[in-house]
Design an enzyme around this catalytic site. Sequence first.
Site, PDB file in Angstrom:
ATOM      1  N   ARG A   1       0.836  -1.207   0.000  1.00  0.00           N
ATOM      2  CA  ARG A   1       0.000   0.000   0.000  1.00  0.00           C
ATOM      3  C   ARG A   1       0.868   1.253   0.000  1.00  0.00           C
ATOM      4  O   ARG A   1       0.539   2.261  -0.615  1.00  0.00           O
ATOM      5  CB  ARG A   1      -0.963   0.001   1.202  1.00  0.00           C
ATOM      6  CG  ARG A   1      -1.738   1.304   1.346  1.00  0.00           C
ATOM      7  CD  ARG A   1      -2.980   1.199   2.228  1.00  0.00           C
ATOM      8  NE  ARG A   1      -2.809   0.357   3.400  1.00  0.00           N
ATOM      9  CZ  ARG A   1      -2.067   0.664   4.471  1.00  0.00           C
ATOM     10  NH1 ARG A   1      -1.438   1.821   4.547  1.00  0.00           N
ATOM     11  NH2 ARG A   1      -1.964  -0.190   5.476  1.00  0.00           N
TER      12      ARG A   1
ATOM     13  N   TYR B   1     -15.262  18.627 -14.476  1.00  0.00           N
ATOM     14  CA  TYR B   1     -15.806  17.270 -14.596  1.00  0.00           C
ATOM     15  C   TYR B   1     -16.925  17.072 -13.565  1.00  0.00           C
ATOM     16  O   TYR B   1     -16.733  17.385 -12.392  1.00  0.00           O
ATOM     17  CB  TYR B   1     -14.659  16.286 -14.373  1.00  0.00           C
ATOM     18  CG  TYR B   1     -15.049  14.841 -14.441  1.00  0.00           C
ATOM     19  CD1 TYR B   1     -15.414  14.259 -15.651  1.00  0.00           C
ATOM     20  CD2 TYR B   1     -15.029  14.052 -13.300  1.00  0.00           C
ATOM     21  CE1 TYR B   1     -15.766  12.923 -15.715  1.00  0.00           C
ATOM     22  CE2 TYR B   1     -15.374  12.712 -13.362  1.00  0.00           C
ATOM     23  CZ  TYR B   1     -15.746  12.160 -14.572  1.00  0.00           C
ATOM     24  OH  TYR B   1     -16.088  10.839 -14.627  1.00  0.00           O
TER      25      TYR B   1
ATOM     26  N   LYS C   1      -7.830   8.129 -19.010  1.00  0.00           N
ATOM     27  CA  LYS C   1      -8.092   8.724 -20.316  1.00  0.00           C
ATOM     28  C   LYS C   1      -6.855   8.586 -21.215  1.00  0.00           C
ATOM     29  O   LYS C   1      -6.543   7.490 -21.629  1.00  0.00           O
ATOM     30  CB  LYS C   1      -8.554  10.171 -20.133  1.00  0.00           C
ATOM     31  CG  LYS C   1      -9.631  10.349 -19.031  1.00  0.00           C
ATOM     32  CD  LYS C   1     -10.936   9.652 -19.342  1.00  0.00           C
ATOM     33  CE  LYS C   1     -11.890   9.579 -18.166  1.00  0.00           C
ATOM     34  NZ  LYS C   1     -12.175  10.834 -17.484  1.00  0.00           N
TER      35      LYS C   1
ATOM     36  N   ASP D   1      -6.627  20.529 -13.611  1.00  0.00           N
ATOM     37  CA  ASP D   1      -6.923  19.194 -14.130  1.00  0.00           C
ATOM     38  C   ASP D   1      -6.524  19.213 -15.603  1.00  0.00           C
ATOM     39  O   ASP D   1      -7.177  19.840 -16.425  1.00  0.00           O
ATOM     40  CB  ASP D   1      -8.407  18.872 -13.944  1.00  0.00           C
ATOM     41  CG  ASP D   1      -8.769  17.460 -14.439  1.00  0.00           C
ATOM     42  OD1 ASP D   1      -8.080  16.962 -15.355  1.00  0.00           O
ATOM     43  OD2 ASP D   1      -9.745  16.882 -13.924  1.00  0.00           O
TER      44      ASP D   1
END
Length: 397
Positions: A47, A99, A196, A171
């Site tokens: 992790r 978004y 993306k 972003d």
Amino acid sequence: MKIETLAVHAANEPDPDTGAVAAPIHMSTTYLRAGDGSYPGGYVYGRSENPNRAALETALAQLEGGAGAAAFASGLAAIHAIFQALQPGDHAVVSQDIYHGTQAMLEKVMLRWGLDISFISFDDLNNVRAALHKDTRLVYLETPTNPMMKIIDLAEVITLAHNAGAKVVVDNTLATPVLQRPLGLGADISVHSSTKYFGGHSDVTGGAVIVKSTDEFFARIREEQSLAGAVPSPFDCWLIRRGLATLPLRVGAQAANALRIAEFLSAHPGVNCVHYPGLPDHPGHAIARKQMSPLTPGPSPASGRGGNASKFPGSLPLGAMLSFQVAAGEAAARKVASTTKLFTQATSLGSVESLIEHRASVAGESASTPRDLLRLSVGIEAAEDLIVDLDQALNSV
Ligand SMILES: *Cc1c(COP(=O)(O)O)cnc(C)c1O
């Protein structure tokens, strides 16, 4: 080095142990401890860190011109970590034009958590100036915006925010570092949905935070990454790192295709309005030219890429996303989206295959997206074929 070279070589050397040219995938969640208690490999627990994640982060930092990067299991996890690095009571100025998932996360999670957020329009930067105050820690925006493809002047926003002592987060998912490098323009943080363009093949979910400086704020983002644990799997990191190698090639081909499609749609009688910042009549074109770097044209006009149509002197391949409004209205727009054969009707963006979407019905009723608008994510197919496909769909209504 140029971005094409970094995309292939950053943190991508043959494995010193085996000579493997393609990076091995390290699935182990735990690492050997030596007799003296140290960790000879430098890794402790999955992790907290993983070799594939570390390689991805190094590559992302280099591509974006940053000092460090943190990879997450999704774009929203990356954005969430940035806001969680603030303190309850801190103020953030956030563009309305972001978004829809980011907006929902901020409203449903971060407001309850105690952040003070002003959602404002960045169309007039006086709004930004007026919203900044002494507790403002963060200014958050996207440019180009989605799906209207508006352009916001990054240099101006950065100056305003820094004068008020606030960090700027961009972003940069739509532009990618191939077309726009916010950190080079003075922004503090660039954030991405790696789902993306970075992944680029619609087969991996991920996110990334890339920072100009590895300061205390980044240390808190790192803490969020390892303690909240929204980390990407080793295989997902490997896939995204593999995707990066072709990022400049893909974005170059996709943007060249998008420009040709934007020009085609501009001249089509079934289309009212095309939103593409690379067209000279786009309201944000001059700013886009200033802050986005046009790509080197593709291989040759004969192959269907590169080459500007003479009807649109001054047009540039500034991005592979565009939207347009169908003259005959919403029902016709929906019919066009379900009549294309090469453009797949699906949400998301940035992959090698072209997608078409009736955005208003995906983003929800509250969204201000025009009902007659279709959004395209242009892929790497031949522009001619994509244009024939759009033409037959538009002519069907
Ligand atoms: C998709 C997207 C996100 C969210 O990313 P996920 O990987 O879906 O969590 C954030 N910002 C933009 C601009 C996006 O397109």
